[in-house]
Design an enzyme around this catalytic site. Structure first.
Site, mmCIF file in Angstrom:
data_model
loop_
_atom_site.group_PDB
_atom_site.id
_atom_site.type_symbol
_atom_site.label_atom_id
_atom_site.label_comp_id
_atom_site.label_asym_id
_atom_site.label_seq_id
_atom_site.Cartn_x
_atom_site.Cartn_y
_atom_site.Cartn_z
ATOM 1 N N THR A 69 -8.684 0.499 -10.534
ATOM 2 C CA THR A 69 -8.222 -0.548 -9.612
ATOM 3 C C THR A 69 -8.413 -1.850 -10.366
ATOM 4 O O THR A 69 -9.225 -1.924 -11.301
ATOM 5 C CB THR A 69 -9.024 -0.585 -8.284
ATOM 6 O OG1 THR A 69 -8.809 0.637 -7.627
ATOM 7 C CG2 THR A 69 -8.625 -1.728 -7.365
ATOM 8 N N SER B 104 -7.743 0.689 2.966
ATOM 9 C CA SER B 104 -8.214 0.247 1.653
ATOM 10 C C SER B 104 -9.409 -0.683 1.829
ATOM 11 O O SER B 104 -9.565 -1.319 2.869
ATOM 12 C CB SER B 104 -7.090 -0.520 0.953
ATOM 13 O OG SER B 104 -7.552 -1.147 -0.216
ATOM 14 N N SER B 105 -10.228 -0.775 0.798
ATOM 15 C CA SER B 105 -11.322 -1.761 0.800
ATOM 16 C C SER B 105 -10.892 -3.073 0.140
ATOM 17 O O SER B 105 -11.708 -3.998 0.019
ATOM 18 C CB SER B 105 -12.538 -1.209 0.043
ATOM 19 O OG SER B 105 -13.013 -0.066 0.685
ATOM 20 N N GLY C 240 -13.687 -1.765 -7.237
ATOM 21 C CA GLY C 240 -15.039 -1.265 -6.993
ATOM 22 C C GLY C 240 -15.136 -0.388 -5.765
ATOM 23 O O GLY C 240 -16.228 -0.163 -5.255
ATOM 24 N N ARG D 77 0.839 -1.195 0.000
ATOM 25 C CA ARG D 77 0.000 0.000 0.000
ATOM 26 C C ARG D 77 0.881 1.255 0.000
ATOM 27 O O ARG D 77 1.949 1.272 0.638
ATOM 28 C CB ARG D 77 -0.866 -0.024 1.253
ATOM 29 C CG ARG D 77 -1.894 1.085 1.346
ATOM 30 C CD ARG D 77 -2.982 0.931 0.324
ATOM 31 N NE ARG D 77 -4.162 1.708 0.664
ATOM 32 C CZ ARG D 77 -5.147 1.957 -0.195
ATOM 33 N NH1 ARG D 77 -5.092 1.511 -1.438
ATOM 34 N NH2 ARG D 77 -6.206 2.641 0.180
ATOM 35 N N THR E 10 -3.917 -0.950 -7.243
ATOM 36 C CA THR E 10 -4.731 0.224 -7.571
ATOM 37 C C THR E 10 -3.950 1.531 -7.674
ATOM 38 O O THR E 10 -2.906 1.694 -7.034
ATOM 39 C CB THR E 10 -5.851 0.391 -6.508
ATOM 40 O OG1 THR E 10 -6.580 1.582 -6.752
ATOM 41 C CG2 THR E 10 -5.294 0.429 -5.092
ATOM 42 N N ASP F 284 -8.100 8.068 0.095
ATOM 43 C CA ASP F 284 -8.611 6.954 0.915
ATOM 44 C C ASP F 284 -8.391 7.198 2.412
ATOM 45 O O ASP F 284 -8.893 6.445 3.243
ATOM 46 C CB ASP F 284 -7.949 5.624 0.502
ATOM 47 C CG ASP F 284 -8.621 5.009 -0.729
ATOM 48 O OD1 ASP F 284 -9.681 5.513 -1.132
ATOM 49 O OD2 ASP F 284 -8.076 4.044 -1.271
HETATM 50 O O1 DON Z 1 -8.038 0.855 -1.919
HETATM 51 C C1 DON Z 1 -9.209 1.214 -2.040
HETATM 52 O O2 DON Z 1 -10.098 0.900 -1.284
HETATM 53 C C2 DON Z 1 -9.573 2.069 -3.234
HETATM 54 N N1 DON Z 1 -8.471 2.910 -3.599
HETATM 55 C C3 DON Z 1 -9.998 1.175 -4.342
HETATM 56 C C4 DON Z 1 -10.506 1.950 -5.509
HETATM 57 C C5 DON Z 1 -11.238 1.121 -6.480
HETATM 58 O O3 DON Z 1 -11.505 -0.036 -6.283
HETATM 59 C C6 DON Z 1 -11.665 1.811 -7.705
HETATM 60 N N2 DON Z 1 -12.427 0.936 -8.550
HETATM 61 N N3 DON Z 1 -13.514 1.090 -8.873
#
Ligand code: DON
Length: 590
Positions: free
Chosen positions: A401, A472-473, A492, A127, A419, A443
């Site tokens: 991502t 992050s998700s 997503g 990350r 991402t 984020d």
């Molecule tokens: O890490 C994360 O949670 C976000 N930066 C992810 C972004 C993402 O999945 C964009 N896609 N639609």
């Protein structure tokens, strides 16, 4: 379901202790888990006797990724004698070239690994980190309000990238082939080019005006300032040169020396705050994955600073109290939504970088805690999010991502979610490098209670601090059951966790990889307190039944996600890889 150390079936085979000194720079490998006190460095090489997976090998390989050329790059490396980890390097690097909307060397991500020979499970945390010059309120104006676009569109939005370090670390520690070999397909794709395809064209169209402000990005993705036609060959000679540098000199060439200096100077010229020290200090961290159980299956997923594993295991713990397959459709959706609501609340309150905040992992993944959450869940009524003690929300969206899933013939596995954050990250390219800057700083919690680009809210645990990783998700996940193994994940944004949850439930219900990636989706994230569903996913009767329970429904304008699934089915011996039809369709998916 239990957290890893609590399970009697799990053995910790080896503990490796490192001193406080960073390990060799050339791997860019960081030392593993740093405690909240920052005093000691500790790595756990985890191994446990799996109930189902350990003594079999699939005898065949499979890769699911967001682009056929990236999958092909991985397959080529397997054919050349590489293992799943080498293939992951090749796929990630190829995606940086052919899917620049989603990930790249200027970004970061999470690589969940399983090594079959010693049943090792680990996660490489690549990350991004906040630059050392970052500060808590850096995206607020004098009145304390967020400045629109500052955390998404400017060079200030860029965290210190982790992807190059991850590729070097993977190749060196887990791979069999040198980086020079595994990067070769990506270098070729960057140099010779690849044909523009509908989804990338949609991304370029979306960002066209921003690209016109960044001459380097415009040179690569626009033709005379306009969106190129489908089939137009996108060539990235500067990115090819950067990849060649990594192939020749190793990943550390990104972080130290002339290239690093050029990168820092370029970012600062664009208005950013990176320093050479930021790059020099960057390390990936090897962390213990989150492990849980659901109806006899083992769930292995990403740990903080990715929130996905904790949220996924927590949701499954809540759902374990229901026989989902026997419920009528409205009640089934209702209880899944109520689980999603509760785990997203806890994500907002508790989760952040474990090197900076104490994350109550054990509590959040315990069955005891989930039992309490389930007790507050009524089958006949939606629980208003505002009635759950938590954060008050003061309060937009993207297929950017990317995720890929790999298994090799020996059973080594990789689930990687990488991402740049939003479409093409900031869309800013560092002159002369081919590197697109991420906008991952968004984020972080820019201001408590204020939603980010994904309408996620959060608290102190995810506040900005120098050198901290943003939450992050990402939810790269393995499921091991009596039936077999699933490797899954998706982009997503805030919807990732719910998508992987639905994928796990579908796998447990016996569905194939292609059925899992195609299934209709719904989503809830605590705030906004809305049950979102894909166009056409709920018929009128279902909508009525859910409304009667008090859910506020919203039919999305677009479908979302780009789930990449590999399923190894023990009974048939088949290994199936499936890519989300949404990602291949060229429609403007979220
Ligand atoms: O890490 C994360 O949670 C976000 N930066 C992810 C972004 C993402 O999945 C964009 N896609 N639609």
């Amino acid at each position: 379901m239990r957290f890893l150390q609590k399970s009697g079936r799990i053995r910790l085979l080896s503990f490796i202790f490192f001193g406080a000194k960073p390990i060799a720079l050339d791997t860019r490998g960081g030392t593993p888990v740093r405690t909240a006190l920052g005093a000691a460095f500790l790595a756990l090489a985890l191994s446990f006797s799996t109930a189902f997976a350990s003594d079999r090998t699939p005898g065949q390989a499979a890769i699911a990724s967001a682009h056929p050329l990236a999958t092909e790059a991985g397959m080529t490396i397997l054919e050349q004698g590489g293992n799943a980890f080498d293939a992951a390097v090749a796929v990630a690097a190829a995606l940086a070239v052919v899917e620049p909307t989603g990930s790249g060397l200027g970004g970061g991500g999470f690589f969940l690994l399983h090594r079959a020979s010693d049943s090792l499970y680990t996660m490489i945390d690549a990350r991004e980190k906040a630059p050392l010059a970052a500060s808590r309120d850096m995206f607020l104006d004098e009145k304390g309000d967020p400045v629109r676009g500052l955390s998404t569109e400017t060079a200030l939005a860029a965290g210190i990238p982790g992807e190059p370090a991850a590729l070097g670390y993977l190749a060196e520690k887990y791979g069999r082939l040198p980086l020079s070999k595994s990067l070769a397909p990506a270098i070729r794709l960057a140099r010779e080019g690849f044909p523009l395809y509908p989804r990338l064209q949609a991304g370029i169209r979306f960002k066209k005006d921003d690209f016109r402000k960044s001459p380097d990005t415009a040179r690569v993705f626009l033709v005379k300032g306009e969106v190129p036609p489908l089939g137009h060959v996108i060539r990235q000679p500067e990115l090819a040169r950067t990849l060649e540098l990594l192939a020749r000199e190793g990943a550390q060439a990104f972080y130290e020396g002339p290239f690093a200096r050029r990168l820092v100077a370029g970012v600062r010229k664009l208005g950013g705050i990176w320093s050479e020290e930021d790059l020099r200090q960057y390390r990936v961290v090897e962390r213990e994955p989150i492990v849980g159980e659901y109806r006899g299956a083992r769930i292995i997923s990403a740990s903080p600073p990715a929130s996905g594993g904790i949220a996924l295991v927590n949701a499954l713990n809540i759902l374990e109290g229901f026989d989902l397959e026997s419920l009528d459709p409205a009640t089934r959706i209702h209880v899944i939504v109520e689980a999603m609501r509760r785990v997203h609340r806890d994500r907002a309150i508790y989760l952040g970088d474990p090197d900076f905040v104490k994350v109550p992992t054990e509590m959040l993944t315990s069955q005891f805690y989930a039992d309490g959450q389930r007790a507050s869940l009524r089958l006949d009524r939606a629980t208003p999010s505002a009635s759950l003690p938590g954060i008050e929300s003061i309060g937009a969206q993207g297929t950017h991502t990317t995720h890929f899933s790999v298994i090799d013939s020996e059973g080594n596995r990789v689930a990687a979610t990488i991402t740049l954050n939003l479409w093409f990250g900031t869309g800013l390219m560092v002159p002369g490098t081919g590197i697109l800057l991420n906008n991952q700083m968004d984020d972080f919690v820019i201001k408590p209670g204020t939603p980010n680009a994904y309408q996620l809210i959060g608290a102190e645990a995810n506040a900005i601090a120098p050198g901290k990783r943003m939450l992050s998700s990402s939810t790269p996940t393995f499921v091991e059951s009596e039936r077999g193994v699933m490797i899954a994940g998706t982009p997503g944004g805030s919807r990732i966790i719910g998508m992987v949850l639905l994928a796990v439930l579908d796998f447990m219900a016996g569905r194939s990889a292609s059925e899992i990636v195609s299934a209709p989706r719904f989503h809830h994230q605590y705030f906004p307190d809305v049950l979102l569903f894909e166009p056409g996913a709920f018929d009128q009767e279902l909508q009525q039944a859910l409304r009667q329970r008090g859910h506020e429904l919203r039919e999305g304008r677009e479908r979302w996600g780009n789930l990449q699934v590999v399923v190894w089915d023990y009974a048939s011996g088949r290994v199936e890889a499936a890519s989300d039809p949404r990602g291949q369709s060229g429609e403007d998916v979220y």
